[in-house]
Each structure stands twice: as C-alpha cells, then as structure tokens.
Design an enzyme around this catalytic site. Structure first.
Site: not given
Ligand code: UT7
Length: 323
Positions: A117, A250, A280
């Site tokens: 990520c 993020h 996500n």
C-alpha cells in the site's frame, strides 16, 4: 551556479474498471451488513476488473490520461516506475508490459516497485531521485492494482476492503519551487504474519494467492505509524500543521484517515476521500485520489499536498508536494 532541479507533477490521470461490487453484493456472499462495513471502514462500493483486464491494462488508461493532462506523448517519457502488488506476471515487470502497451520504443528504463500500500509513495520517491540527480527529465509514475484477484471472498475479516484501479502522474524536471519537496520512506520486516499473501510466489507454487490480514492489529499499527510520519514530514521541512492545504492519504479505512486528519487538525473538507467509492486499492489509492482532487478542481497549482501511506511489509512513507 547550477540551479536546483525539482520534480514537478505535470499531469495526473486515473482509471477505474466499470464493474462495481457493492456492500449489498457482499451481503449475499458473506455474513456481513452494509451498516457494519460503512461504520467500520467507510466503504460503500469498489471497482472490479473485467476477466480480460489486467493490472497493465488499468495502468495503460491511467498513464494515457496523465500524459494527455501533461501535454506529452508516451515516447517523451524517460523512465517508468510502476507500483503494484498484483503484477500481471512474475516477469516481465508490469512496467515493461505497460511500456509496450503505451507504444514506447525509446528504450526508457522501466521497473516495478513492490511496497504494497506504500508503493506509490516509494515509486514517487524513486522517480524523484532520478530527476533530481539529473539522470532523466521526465518520468511516468503509476500505481495500479487488481487486488480483487487475490481476495478471499470467504474471509469476512478483510474481503470487503479491496478494490481495483490505477492512477498515474507525469513528473518533469523544473527549476521552479513547485514539485516534490521531500519524501520519507520506512520499512520494518518483522510483521509478515500480520499482512501477507498466502500462496503464489516461490514458497506457494500451485496455491492460488489470497490475502491474509490480522485487521485490528494492522489498524492500530497504521494509526500510530502514520501519526509519526506526519510529525517527521512536518519537522523535516520546518512546517506547521496549518501549512498543509490538502491531505491525500492512502485510502485504507476511513477511520484510519480520520485519525491522521485529526492529528493534522485538518477539517474533512481538506482531505481527499475516495475510500467510499474505490475501497482500498493499495498502491493505486493515492494517485487515484490525487486525480479526483485535481480533476474536480479542489487541488490548485501552488498548493501544498501531504501524501501518506502504510501497508504490508510493513512499509510506510510520505511525500510532501508543492502542486
Ligand atoms: O491498506 C493497508 C493495510 N490495511 C489496513 O490498514 C486495514 C486495517 N484494518 C481495518 O481496516 C479493520 O481492522 C477492519 C475493517 C479490517 C476490521 O475492523 P475492526 O474494527 O478492526 O474489526 P475487528 O476485526 O476487531 O472485528 C470486530 C467484530 C468481530 O466480532 P466480535 O468478535 O466482536 O464478535 C468480527 O468478527 O466485527 C466482526 N466482523 C465483522 N462483522 C460483520 C469482522 N468482519 C466483519 C464483517 N461484517 N465483514
């Protein structure tokens, strides 16, 4: 006297596959409710790549849009750095596959960055170093993922999080003050068991890869670590919280983003939030959010952006950018 070279964001672009997976769809797959998912994650829907769409295909559209915004063509690009944790193949790199799909024949170097990520921040930092050192003048930085391909839709502990998508920026060398001011990267490899892919890779050949996560432990680590990276970024640049115009985080979980915004004393209106519609998307989430904020006119030239991410590895990092 030589002028300082900065890497400026010349253009942004993104792409989301057409198909949607809503919370109502998940209610039919696992023991969950729309209310639980919205309350615990802020997510309402996520995009899912078509069967014939791969990470490089998503990356291609995002890259073309970023190039168009920058007013450049593919062969003007002197470096591709692509962040992904869901590459099309073990090799060639997805960056090389993208290079071919963009029709590039200029021999520019192309490489993948794997930092889960945090991948986009790692990729941005890498390309920034190439530009600042004078090795290249133009770089394409992409975050692209097809996470739904490695999602276990029998695991209600994390399957509601993940989505597919791609975002891209074109960086160009400039001697003006605009550009990437600083990047801050970290990793701590002791936490493999908390967030990893079971199967795939050379230790899981023959086993279909699936994400495994100790969600609540990762959540706590993410909040504390992002708190620290915000302090590190501000201190390194002698800035105070009120100097930041936009938080472009993020998009892991709305509650994690809210905690970082609270730390920065930033109102929700100064945070680019896409988690409700994108879920996500790992390495793609920051460039996707950036493109949304730029295209809808919220993010203006000259404003100060703070990007931050935490993910598997563990890896974490930030980028301070004068847009
Ligand atoms: O992208 C970078 C890395 N990833 C992250 O940053 C993600 C970090 N983690 C998270 O976002 C959150 O931990 C989750 C959204 C994954 C889970 O939320 P949570 O508040 O940490 O829930 P939990 O795992 O502590 O579970 C709380 C309860 C449990 O029930 P009991 O034991 O209290 O009865 C779970 O069984 O919620 C239950 N639960 C669910 N209920 C309905 C877990 N998943 C679900 C679900 N639907 N999908």
């Amino acid at each position: 006297m030589s002028l300082t070279v900065n890497a400026k964001i010349l253009g942004t672009g993104s792409y989301l596959p057409e198909k949607l997976l809503t919370n109502a769809d998940l209610e039919r797959l696992i023991d969950t409710t729309d209310a639980w998912i919205v309350e615990r994650t802020g997510i309402r829907e996520r995009h899912v790549a078509a069967d014939n769409e791969f990470t490089s295909d998503l990356a291609k559209v995002a890259a073309e849009r970023a190039l168009q915004a920058a007013g450049l063509s593919a062969n003007d690009v002197e470096l591709i750095v692509l962040a992904t944790t869901t590459p099309d193949r073990v090799f060639p790199s997805t960056a090389c596959l993208l290079q071919n799909k963009l029709g590039m024949t200029n021999g520019a170097p192309a490489m993948d960055v794997q930092a889960v990520c945090s991948g986009f921040v790692y990729a941005l930092s890498t390309a920034n170093a190439f530009i600042r050192s004078g090795q290249v003048k133009t770089a394409l930085v992409v975050g692209a993922e097809t996470l739904t391909r490695i999602t276990d839709y029998t695991d209600r502990g994390n399957c509601m999080l993940w989505g597919d998508g791609a975002g891209a920026v074109v960086l160009g060398a400039t001697s003006t003050e605009a550009g990437i001011i600083s990047t801050h990267l970290h990793a701590d490899g002791r936490y493999e068991e908390m967030l990893f892919v079971e199967g795939g890779g050379t230790c899981g050949l023959g086993q279909s890869p699936k994400m495994r996560m100790q969600g609540n432990s990762v959540f706590k680590m993410a909040v504390n670590t992002l708190d620290a990276i915000v302090d590190e970024t501000l201190q390194a640049n002698g800035l105070s919280k009120s100097d930041i115009d936009w938080l472009v985080p993020h998009q892991a979980n709305k509650r994690i983003i809210d905690a970082t915004a609270k730390k920065l004393e930033m109102p929700t209106e100064r945070v680019i939030l896409t988690v409700a519609e994108h879920g996500n998307t790992s390495a793609a989430s920051i460039p996707l959010a950036l493109d949304v904020g730029v295209k809808d006119g919220r993010i203006q030239r000259g404003e100060l952006l703070l990007m931050e991410a935490f993910g598997g590895g563990f890896t974490w990092g930030s980028a301070l950018v004068r847009f």
